[in-house]
Design an enzyme around this catalytic site. Structure first.
Site, PDB file in Angstrom:
ATOM      1  N   ASP A  54       0.588  -1.169   0.636  1.00  0.00           N
ATOM      2  CA  ASP A  54      -0.101  -0.192  -0.036  1.00  0.00           C
ATOM      3  C   ASP A  54       0.646   1.199   0.612  1.00  0.00           C
ATOM      4  O   ASP A  54       1.402   1.386   0.893  1.00  0.00           O
ATOM      5  CB  ASP A  54      -1.096   0.020   1.360  1.00  0.00           C
ATOM      6  CG  ASP A  54      -1.553   1.043   1.263  1.00  0.00           C
ATOM      7  OD1 ASP A  54      -1.953   1.482   0.179  1.00  0.00           O
ATOM      8  OD2 ASP A  54      -2.254   1.963   2.423  1.00  0.00           O
TER       9      ASP A  54
ATOM     10  N   THR B 128      -3.255   5.467  -3.889  1.00  0.00           N
ATOM     11  CA  THR B 128      -2.316   6.183  -3.409  1.00  0.00           C
ATOM     12  C   THR B 128      -0.909   5.696  -3.996  1.00  0.00           C
ATOM     13  O   THR B 128      -0.168   7.031  -3.467  1.00  0.00           O
ATOM     14  CB  THR B 128      -2.531   5.537  -1.382  1.00  0.00           C
ATOM     15  OG1 THR B 128      -1.790   3.889  -2.010  1.00  0.00           O
ATOM     16  CG2 THR B 128      -2.981   5.819  -0.961  1.00  0.00           C
ATOM     17  N   THR B 129      -0.664   5.093  -4.444  1.00  0.00           N
ATOM     18  CA  THR B 129       0.709   4.900  -5.355  1.00  0.00           C
ATOM     19  C   THR B 129       0.543   5.840  -6.749  1.00  0.00           C
ATOM     20  O   THR B 129       1.614   5.682  -7.206  1.00  0.00           O
ATOM     21  CB  THR B 129       1.019   3.445  -5.452  1.00  0.00           C
ATOM     22  OG1 THR B 129       0.709   2.250  -4.303  1.00  0.00           O
ATOM     23  CG2 THR B 129       2.299   2.788  -5.599  1.00  0.00           C
TER      24      THR B 129
ATOM     25  N   ASP C 279      -8.758  -0.686   1.794  1.00  0.00           N
ATOM     26  CA  ASP C 279      -8.492  -0.068   0.428  1.00  0.00           C
ATOM     27  C   ASP C 279      -9.669  -0.083  -0.239  1.00  0.00           C
ATOM     28  O   ASP C 279     -10.662   0.435  -1.406  1.00  0.00           O
ATOM     29  CB  ASP C 279      -7.012  -0.597  -0.565  1.00  0.00           C
ATOM     30  CG  ASP C 279      -5.903   0.207   0.591  1.00  0.00           C
ATOM     31  OD1 ASP C 279      -6.356   1.270   1.116  1.00  0.00           O
ATOM     32  OD2 ASP C 279      -5.270  -0.169  -0.309  1.00  0.00           O
TER      33      ASP C 279
END
Lengths: 536, 535
Positions: A69, A102-103, A397
């Protein structure tokens, strides 16, 4: 010294530094790109995980995190470079706002800056680059919104979309092999919320032992607490009273009271009065005729015994969250005063069955057949706590994305499809724009195309060939095509069922371009002297 | 160093610990001071104008902020040089007084000091220089007033105000959305402005930030947003036609200020006390309920029991509302702040169309929106953005825009931007210089040169050739007798700032020139610096 040789007086504090122009820009590019490169290997279904090891004396091996994550990785990193901090910040915001991507957001910002750096080397002024990016961003956003589709919230198609989105999100995580199973699980959990977006009502219980496959969504609701000894372990057709009240020693709330007695008899009297007060409270509670009593605070022996004598099952020390979930699941009101037994019908919660169950080695209380059924529980099993933590993050997520989708309802095709389409739109626009901005628009397109490229690279495929073929397919008009990462080919996403939530993509695009712009505008970095810390 | 001799010829020391002190005198002191101040001005000069760049500042604790706002930059740079600090204060006083033009004022001071340095080299006495600057400043200010134009702020749906706000926002990272944000700022200020008195109380505009979304999602709430939620999770989340009871007393048994003890000596007392305590809670809630209120906002906390009684009586409530919020809500809803439960009367309740809880993002954060207030004398601007740094910078930018609009409401005279006003002043000052027969002539001429430094700096930041573009603009101003010719920063193809609609307030420009001149005069008067050696 300045150019003429005058000795410049020192203006800033001793350890403060100031970097200007090229130096400042170089510093921020290097920092931001380094952060982006660090997380980019986790991108996509074939992305790798990272081990995060805390530093500091005595904790080298104490708490290790293994994760995929982006937000978790970036949050735990200690960086000094200010531009890198901005990237971490946007990743955090992405996590708070939509929960996934988020990446992507950090990588996209990093790639934008990488392209931006090339333009600066070509002597294009940063303000021109920004002007171009702004045009490109609007074009990309417009295309993204145009290609998204919307389904009615109650339709079967929407339900299918949700499952597909959950599967796409989970496919990059540790549980990718069981993604179908978990996708169903997550979708069912979110649908139980009935449109409300309070994630607190989905409780995730992690229990080491068993395999990941043994995880399940409980049809009832599980409270990770125990039933007090001496009470019934199984209650059918339960009437539940949820309370937040002191059941130990009921202190007097009037300020400045003090017990002052002059003889032993009086002590006994006061003690009796205290006891009577508690008994009185219990009596009042009994008037509601509950069969189960759940309290947030501790319950002392005396009232516990009184309640148990009346045949009431007592659950003590349920924390704030647990209490709120019980209330939400059973439709109970959280009580602190007990003077209205006539409202008992509205106040008490109902459920068909409460029983103590064993999961793994732990005893828990299960509420099934609840009246309102809004709160639910996901029980995660797995071989180690590290795995469980990672599964927890993945499920979180997925749940976030699903909730966002339920709110927004627009979806796009996955597998890099949306990025490629946005890039194509930017390139078309670049041909029409006069002036240097056109370079920046092209750069924006390149950066967008980097996302599917990295996904390919991470999978060990020939990205150059795949991306080119991908472009051709889109050019042919096969607008639902995307990367098939299981075979390393270009496939039809509608057949593969890879979908993503529009809101996640939107937020990633907006946040990444805003951050890149912010960093691009900087021409001067002033670092203040670090605050001196006194070592304890 | 300073060594003096008494009547008997014995030396004595004037400064304590003289050996460990650093001292600079005369020309050396002037130059050192000027160079330090110039260093600050140089840092800021690249932030000037619509194409100005930002600065990244890392605080002693490692927090990063990115900003274009002059006052914020110099404040966060943690400057230690004493003369350079004067420039920090200069920027801050411009911020406090006007709110905008904080970069410009420092850059102008820097240009003036640069001129002063060459004058000093020519051997002109510093006081003559400052006298000359003073006279030139008067001429410039007078000329500014003659070229200023009054604008009709009402016309065309306040178009002029929006344009002025856009000018202020043009140099910031949010410039892409300057029109939308400008409109928000104008609406916000007009909502709270007292047009008869020509004044705006900026306290009535609350700026709330929340990361997430994008700058486009920034919006104006014609009401108040408070970062709180209902005290009990099961209270209703939305109240329509709210009658608000605004309390500054806790829902707890009273705590008299005087120290006291209640001694319990018998079981009866104990029971009585318990009943009394229970009665307190019941009475409190009853008093609120009886007044007809359907929501209670309290500055203090609630006892669990009181909290539940409120729920039971279907009276949603909010606890720990901050003092400033309480005042704002009072103004917006017409509520009176009630310090004691006994004083609750129906007349003291505030009214609002709706009070509701809104949720942001996935992290379960909630805020309370109070909308359609009885007297909408308070508004909130909710700023969104991709990261904390963007949101912070947007907040500073909107603050600048709001200040500009307020200044225009106070005084609706404007001058044109893009360096045109400075150029016009420079021409005027130059003419005046020739009429002065004393040494000051040189200083006055230098003042004109310094004023020209502003458009030249603007041109430089936009990638134009500063010398040719300033020369062209100046020549056209003289030939066409048009004081609106400036630098075409946005490359729109015209140098007439009226066509480009770059408006700046007269008050801001005046203040900039006056403040900068004052500070320069002050620096020029220092001829001796005594400081500890390790400073």
């Amino acid at each position: 010294m300045d150019i003429v040789g005058n000795v410049l007086p020192q203006v800033l504090k001793d350890e403060a530094t100031e970097d200007k122009g090229e130096m400042a820009r170089l510093q921020s590019f290097v920092g931001a790109i380094a952060v982006a490169d660090l997380v980019k290997t986790t991108l996509g279904p074939k992305g790798m995980d990272k081990i995060l090891k805390p530093t500091g004396p005595g904790q080298e091996m104490s708490h290790i995190t293994v994760t995929n994550d982006g937000a978790t990785i970036l949050k735990s990193m200690y960086v000094e470079n200010p531009a890198a901090k901005i990237l971490i910040e946007i990743s955090k915001t992405q996590d708070e706002e939509v929960g996934d991507g988020t990446t992507t957001v950090a990588v996209l910002a990093g790639e934008l800056l990488r392209e931006g750096e090339k333009l600066i080397q070509k002597r294009i002024h940063p303000q021109h680059v920004i002007a171009g990016w702004r045009i490109a961003r609007d074009i990309a956003l417009k295309r993204l919104r145009d290609i998204s589709t919307e389904n009615d919230i109650n339709s079967q198609e929407f339900h299918d979309d949700l499952v597909k989105i959950a599967r796409t999100t989970l496919s990059s995580k540790l549980i990718t092999s069981d993604r179908d199973y978990f996708a169903d699980l997550c979708v069912n959990a979110v649908l139980r919320l009935k449109g409300s977006s309070n994630l607190d009502y989905i409780q995730i219980i992690k229990l080491p032992g068993g395999t990941i496959r043994d995880s399940y969504l409980d049809d009832g609701f599980i409270l990770k607490k125990q039933i007090t000894i001496g009470c019934k372990r199984r209650i059918e057709n339960a009437k539940i009273l949820v309370a937040n009240t002191a059941m130990d020693y009921d202190k007097i709330k009037i300020y400045g009271t003090k017990v002052k007695v002059n003889s032993m008899d009086k002590v006994a009297e006061i003690e009796a009065a205290e006891k009577e007060k508690m008994k009185h409270k219990v009596d009042k509670i009994l008037k509601y005729q509950p069969t189960v009593f759940v309290n947030r605070q501790l319950i002392y022996n005396y009232p516990e015994q009184l309640l148990a004598d009346a045949g009431i099952t007592v659950i003590e020390h349920a924390d704030f969250e647990g209490m709120e979930r019980v209330a939400a699941a059973t439709g109970a009101e959280i009580l602190s005063t007990f003077d209205a037994p006539e409202r008992s019908e509205q106040i008490l919660g109902h459920c068909d069955l409460i029983e103590e169950i064993m999961i793994g080695e732990e005893k828990m209380i299960k509420f099934s057949g609840c009246k309102k059924n809004e709160a639910c529980t996901i029980v995660l099993r797995g071989a180690s706590t590290h795995i469980l933590d990672e599964v927890d993050r993945s499920i979180h997520d997925a749940l976030c994305v699903l909730i966002t989708t339920v709110k927004n309802r627009r979806v796009v095709w996955g597998g890099g499809n949306s990025e490629m389409q946005m890039a194509a739109a930017c390139e078309e626009e670049a041909k029409k724009v006069q002036g240097k901005q056109a370079f920046a628009i092209e750069a924006f397109a390149k950066a967008l195309r980097q996302i599917p490229t990295i996904i390919c690279d991470n999978g060990g495929y020939d990205s150059a060939e795949l991306i080119q073929n991908f472009k051709v397919e889109l050019q042919k008009g096969n607008i639902t095509y995307g990367l098939n990462m299981t075979d390393g080919t270009i496939g039809n996403m509608s057949e593969l069922g890879v979908k993503e939530c529009l809101r996640v993509k939107e937020q990633a695009l907006l946040a990444a371009s805003e951050a890149a712009e912010l960093i691009m505008r900087v021409d001067n970095i002033v670092k203040c002297a670090p605050r001196k810390r006194e070592r304890a | 160093m300073s060594l003096a001799f008494d009547d008997y010829g014995r030396p004595y020391i004037i400064l304590r610990e003289q050996g460990s002190k650093k001292r600079m005198k005369g020309l050396e002191a002037y130059k050192s001071n000027i160079l330090a101040a110039k260093a600050i001005a140089n840092t800021l000069s690249s932030s000037l104008g619509p194409k100005g760049m930002d600065k990244m500042l890392v605080s002693p604790d490692g927090d990063v902020s990115v900003t274009n706002d002059g006052a914020t930059i110099v404040e966060k740079m943690e400057i230690q040089h004493p003369t350079a600090k004067l420039l920090v204060e200069l920027s801050q006083s411009q911020d406090a007084e006007i709110g905008d033009g904080t970069t410009g004022v420092v850059v102008l001071a820097g240009k003036l000091l640069e001129q002063a340095l060459t004058l000093l080299d020519k051997g002109i006495h510093p006081l003559k220089i400052s006298d000359g600057f003073d006279r030139a400043c008067d001429v410039a200010i007078k000329h500014l007033e003659t070229i200023s134009e009054e604008i009709d702020i009402q016309a065309n749906e306040h178009e002029a105000l929006i344009q002025a706000a856009c000018t202020a926002l043009g140099s910031k990272v949010v410039s892409k959305r300057k029109r939308e944000l400008g409109k928000i700022a104008v609406t916000a200020v007009l909502d709270v402005a007292d047009l008869n008195r020509k004044d705006v109380n900026l306290d009535l505009i609350k700026i709330q930030t929340k990361t997430g979304g994008s700058v486009e999602d920034t919006r104006l709430i014609s009401g108040i947003l408070i970062d709180k939620d209902m005290s009990h999770p099961q209270m209703v989340k939305e109240v329509n036609d709210a009658k608000i009871c605004l309390l500054t007393c806790p829902f707890e048994p009273p705590k008299p200020k005087t120290k006291h003890n209640i001694n319990i000596s018998s079981a009866e007392d104990y029971k009585k006390l318990y009943q009394q305590e229970q009665q307190y809670f019941v009475d409190m809630v009853k008093l609120v309920k009886d007044s007809g209120a359907n929501i209670a906002l309290c500055q203090w906390g609630f006892d669990d029991e009181a909290n539940h009684l409120l729920l039971q009586n279907n009276l949603p409530a909010v606890r720990w509302v901050s003092g400033t919020d309480v005042e704002l809500i009072a103004m917006a809803t017409g509520a009176r702040i009630i310090p004691r439960f006994q004083e609750i009367t129906p007349e003291k309740l505030g009214k609002a169309g709706s009070v509701k809880e809104v949720q942001f993002g996935t992290s379960n954060e909630r805020m309370l929106v109070i909308e359609n207030c009885q007297c909408t004398k308070a508004v909130t601007i909710l700023i969104r953005g991709g990261s904390q740094m963007i949101v912070d910078e947007a907040k500073r930018s909107i603050h600048d825009a709001i200040c500009v609009i307020r200044n225009l409401i106070k005084d609706n005279r404007i001058v044109y931007g893009g360096g045109s006003a400075e150029l016009a002043c420079a021409i005027q000052v130059l003419q005046y210089a020739d009429e002065v027969s004393s040494v000051e002539q040189y200083a006055i001429r230098s003042f004109a040169d310094a004023l020209e430094g502003i458009p030249s700096c603007l041109a430089d930041n936009c990638g134009l050739n500063p010398i040719t573009s300033v020369a062209q603009a100046k020549a056209r101003q003289l030939q066409e007798n048009n004081h609106r010719i400036g630098i075409d920063c946005m490359e729109l193809g015209t140098t007439d700032m009226k066509e480009q609609r770059i408006y700046e307030t007269l008050s801001s420009k005046k203040q900039q020139i006056q403040l900068a001149t004052q500070v320069v005069k002050m620096i020029l008067k220092i001829d001796d610096v005594i400081a500890p050696d390790d400073y």
